[in-house]
Design a protein around this motif. Structure first.
Motif, mmCIF file in Angstrom:
data_model
loop_
_atom_site.group_PDB
_atom_site.id
_atom_site.type_symbol
_atom_site.label_atom_id
_atom_site.label_comp_id
_atom_site.label_asym_id
_atom_site.label_seq_id
_atom_site.Cartn_x
_atom_site.Cartn_y
_atom_site.Cartn_z
ATOM 1 N N THR A 95 157.411 62.468 60.045
ATOM 2 C CA THR A 95 156.257 62.396 59.524
ATOM 3 C C THR A 95 155.387 63.589 59.881
ATOM 4 N N SER A 96 153.943 62.859 58.793
ATOM 5 C CA SER A 96 152.419 63.153 58.588
ATOM 6 C C SER A 96 151.800 62.781 60.025
ATOM 7 N N PHE A 97 150.829 63.569 60.499
ATOM 8 C CA PHE A 97 149.328 63.477 61.243
ATOM 9 C C PHE A 97 149.513 61.404 61.216
ATOM 10 N N THR A 98 148.599 61.147 60.065
ATOM 11 C CA THR A 98 148.448 60.520 58.870
ATOM 12 C C THR A 98 149.361 59.110 59.220
ATOM 13 N N GLN A 139 143.385 75.069 57.521
ATOM 14 C CA GLN A 139 143.092 74.962 59.251
ATOM 15 C C GLN A 139 141.520 73.159 59.073
ATOM 16 N N ARG A 140 142.663 72.475 60.283
ATOM 17 C CA ARG A 140 141.564 71.926 60.229
ATOM 18 C C ARG A 140 141.982 70.900 62.152
ATOM 19 N N LEU A 141 140.630 70.243 62.582
ATOM 20 C CA LEU A 141 140.967 69.850 63.642
ATOM 21 C C LEU A 141 141.331 68.021 63.342
ATOM 22 N N ARG A 142 142.550 67.572 64.156
ATOM 23 C CA ARG A 142 143.033 66.499 64.160
ATOM 24 C C ARG A 142 142.238 65.346 63.953
ATOM 25 N N LEU A 143 141.682 64.693 64.074
ATOM 26 C CA LEU A 143 141.099 63.190 64.703
ATOM 27 C C LEU A 143 141.844 61.719 64.600
ATOM 28 N N LEU A 151 145.377 71.064 67.107
ATOM 29 C CA LEU A 151 144.454 71.454 65.996
ATOM 30 C C LEU A 151 145.887 72.636 64.929
ATOM 31 N N GLU A 152 145.392 72.184 63.988
ATOM 32 C CA GLU A 152 146.472 72.437 63.340
ATOM 33 C C GLU A 152 146.151 73.339 62.336
ATOM 34 N N THR A 153 147.446 74.837 61.872
ATOM 35 C CA THR A 153 147.314 75.703 61.259
ATOM 36 C C THR A 153 148.033 75.532 60.275
ATOM 37 N N SER A 154 147.754 75.293 58.628
ATOM 38 C CA SER A 154 149.543 74.874 58.182
ATOM 39 C C SER A 154 148.782 76.799 56.764
ATOM 40 N N TYR A 155 150.294 76.445 56.505
ATOM 41 C CA TYR A 155 150.813 77.591 55.682
ATOM 42 C C TYR A 155 151.274 76.797 54.540
ATOM 43 N N ARG A 172 141.739 62.336 53.288
ATOM 44 C CA ARG A 172 143.212 63.088 53.243
ATOM 45 C C ARG A 172 144.669 63.535 53.538
ATOM 46 N N SER A 173 145.518 63.076 53.439
ATOM 47 C CA SER A 173 147.008 63.378 53.902
ATOM 48 C C SER A 173 147.480 64.664 52.889
ATOM 49 N N LEU A 174 147.694 65.585 53.514
ATOM 50 C CA LEU A 174 148.518 66.690 53.130
ATOM 51 C C LEU A 174 149.708 66.660 52.467
ATOM 52 N N TYR A 175 150.415 65.637 53.350
ATOM 53 C CA TYR A 175 151.547 65.264 52.836
ATOM 54 C C TYR A 175 152.079 64.200 51.790
ATOM 55 N N ARG A 176 150.705 63.478 51.894
ATOM 56 C CA ARG A 176 151.094 62.748 50.622
ATOM 57 C C ARG A 176 150.112 63.660 49.239
ATOM 58 N N GLU A 190 162.367 72.652 60.613
ATOM 59 C CA GLU A 190 162.371 72.832 62.229
ATOM 60 C C GLU A 190 160.353 72.594 62.995
ATOM 61 N N GLN A 191 161.318 72.841 63.949
ATOM 62 C CA GLN A 191 160.218 72.486 64.923
ATOM 63 C C GLN A 191 160.261 73.033 66.650
ATOM 64 N N THR A 192 159.827 73.991 66.843
ATOM 65 C CA THR A 192 159.634 74.231 68.630
ATOM 66 C C THR A 192 158.193 73.449 69.109
ATOM 67 N N GLU A 218 155.221 74.560 66.357
ATOM 68 C CA GLU A 218 155.742 75.202 64.948
ATOM 69 C C GLU A 218 156.330 74.549 64.732
ATOM 70 N N ARG A 219 156.324 74.357 63.373
ATOM 71 C CA ARG A 219 156.659 73.235 62.224
ATOM 72 C C ARG A 219 157.025 74.473 61.090
ATOM 73 N N ILE A 220 158.565 75.190 59.856
ATOM 74 C CA ILE A 220 158.763 75.012 59.017
ATOM 75 C C ILE A 220 159.544 73.862 58.166
ATOM 76 N N ARG A 234 150.997 75.585 62.525
ATOM 77 C CA ARG A 234 150.576 75.859 63.588
ATOM 78 C C ARG A 234 150.502 74.927 64.264
ATOM 79 N N SER A 235 150.244 74.533 66.231
ATOM 80 C CA SER A 235 149.503 73.113 65.999
ATOM 81 C C SER A 235 149.512 72.858 67.455
ATOM 82 N N VAL A 236 148.435 72.625 68.046
ATOM 83 C CA VAL A 236 148.282 72.398 69.710
ATOM 84 C C VAL A 236 148.118 70.599 69.605
HETATM 85 C C1 16G Z 1 151.512 66.555 61.269
HETATM 86 C C2 16G Z 1 152.932 68.588 60.704
HETATM 87 C C3 16G Z 1 152.015 69.019 60.641
HETATM 88 C C4 16G Z 1 151.802 67.969 58.878
HETATM 89 C C5 16G Z 1 150.904 67.364 58.999
HETATM 90 C C6 16G Z 1 150.602 66.305 57.825
HETATM 91 C C7 16G Z 1 153.283 68.505 63.968
HETATM 92 C C8 16G Z 1 153.799 69.759 64.483
HETATM 93 N N1 16G Z 1 152.412 68.885 62.540
HETATM 94 O O1 16G Z 1 150.112 66.575 62.170
HETATM 95 O O2 16G Z 1 153.617 70.395 60.543
HETATM 96 O O3 16G Z 1 151.147 68.782 58.580
HETATM 97 O O4 16G Z 1 151.441 66.031 60.271
HETATM 98 O O5 16G Z 1 149.470 65.646 57.993
HETATM 99 O O6 16G Z 1 153.625 66.966 63.531
HETATM 100 P P1 16G Z 1 149.006 64.890 57.083
HETATM 101 O O7 16G Z 1 149.662 64.620 55.779
HETATM 102 O O8 16G Z 1 147.859 63.743 58.006
HETATM 103 O O9 16G Z 1 147.617 65.623 56.902
#
Ligand code: 16G
Length: 251
Positions: A95-98, A139-143, A151-155, A172-176, A190-192, A218-220, A234-236
């Protein structure tokens, strides 16, 4: 009066467990069982000191650790209060943070710290792709309801989403965006998860004290063909606000 009642905590002076620890565990138990409710005042150092005939240091240590572990929060000049229960994050679904926030009835937000087109050999190696490949680094600070959570750094592999760096990811959602603008369907990840403490930089952004426990993830992420990597993250996450949940089945 009510405070007095709550101060009847089981402290055993003959126990090998330190007094501060017993006190901390007893308060924790009251918080977890709901005797002490979110945002309710917690006995002060002085009250604990007097009720248990312990030193101020012992009382302080119990409260400090409860704060570091996210059970209580302090308000300057007002005292300590019971914190909201931690957010329970399931580990089963991609799932996404959103989406995670929406499911909890919270509003997801972000503060974009950096967006850049980069080449990064380490990231390329982690994804098993050509070392010269371009990534969009975000790189985003998620609220959550305005409160900093992670704190999330995506590539992202740019060849699959050229121009992604032009979007504003504040609301805006990245996944969307990957799905709707670039037609990319995510399949699995895959996530650790590792433990760490917040460093100065993370502490400042996440509004916690340096040294606060954190969940480092860490997620791939792969596309729905199951084997094409698309994202390295990579997120914290704040360990004082988050706990992970997973259902286990007996083999
Ligand atoms: C989550 C994911 C992150 C992903 C993000 C997309 C973890 C550790 N991380 O935070 O990989 O990039 O969701 O969120 O769960 P968004 O679609 O809301 O931007």
């Amino acid at each position: 009066m009510e405070m007095k009642k709550r101060l009847v905590l089981p402290i055993d002076r003959g126990s090998p467990l330190p007094i501060y620890y017993q006190l901390k565990e007893a308060l924790k138990q009251q918080i977890e069982s709901g005797v002490l409710k979110p945002h309710e005042l917690v006995p002060s150092e002085r009250e604990l000191e007097e009720a248990y005939h312990i030193s101020r240091m012992t009382a302080r240590r119990a409260l400090e650790e409860l704060e570091a572990e996210g059970y209580i929060y302090r308000v300057q000049g007002k005292g300590s209060f019971v914190a909201e229960p931690k957010i329970r994050q399931g580990l089963l679904w991609l799932t996404s943070f959103t989406e995670d926030m929406r499911e909890r009835g919270m509003r997801a937000g972000a503060k974009v710290l950096k967006v850049k087109v980069v080449r990064d050999e380490r990231v390329a190696r982690r994804l098993g792709v050509d070392p010269g490949e371009e990534f969009v680094m975000l790189q985003r600070l998620r609220l959550a309801d305005g409160e900093p959570m992670a704190l999330e750094t995506s590539y992202l592999r740019r060849r699959f989403c050229p121009g992604l760096e032009e979007h504003d990811f504040t609301d805006r959602s990245l996944y969307r965006t990957l799905q709707e603008e670039f037609g990319l369907r995510l399949g699995r990840a895959e996530q650790t998860v590792e433990a760490k403490v917040a460093d100065e930089f993370e502490a400042k952004l996440l509004e916690v004290r340096p040294g606060t426990p954190m969940l480092s993830m860490e997620r791939i992420t792969y596309l729905d063909d199951g084997h094409t990597p698309i994202e390295y993250v990579r997120s914290v996450y704040r360990g004082d606000r988050y706990k992970l949940f997973v259902e286990l089945k007996r083999r």
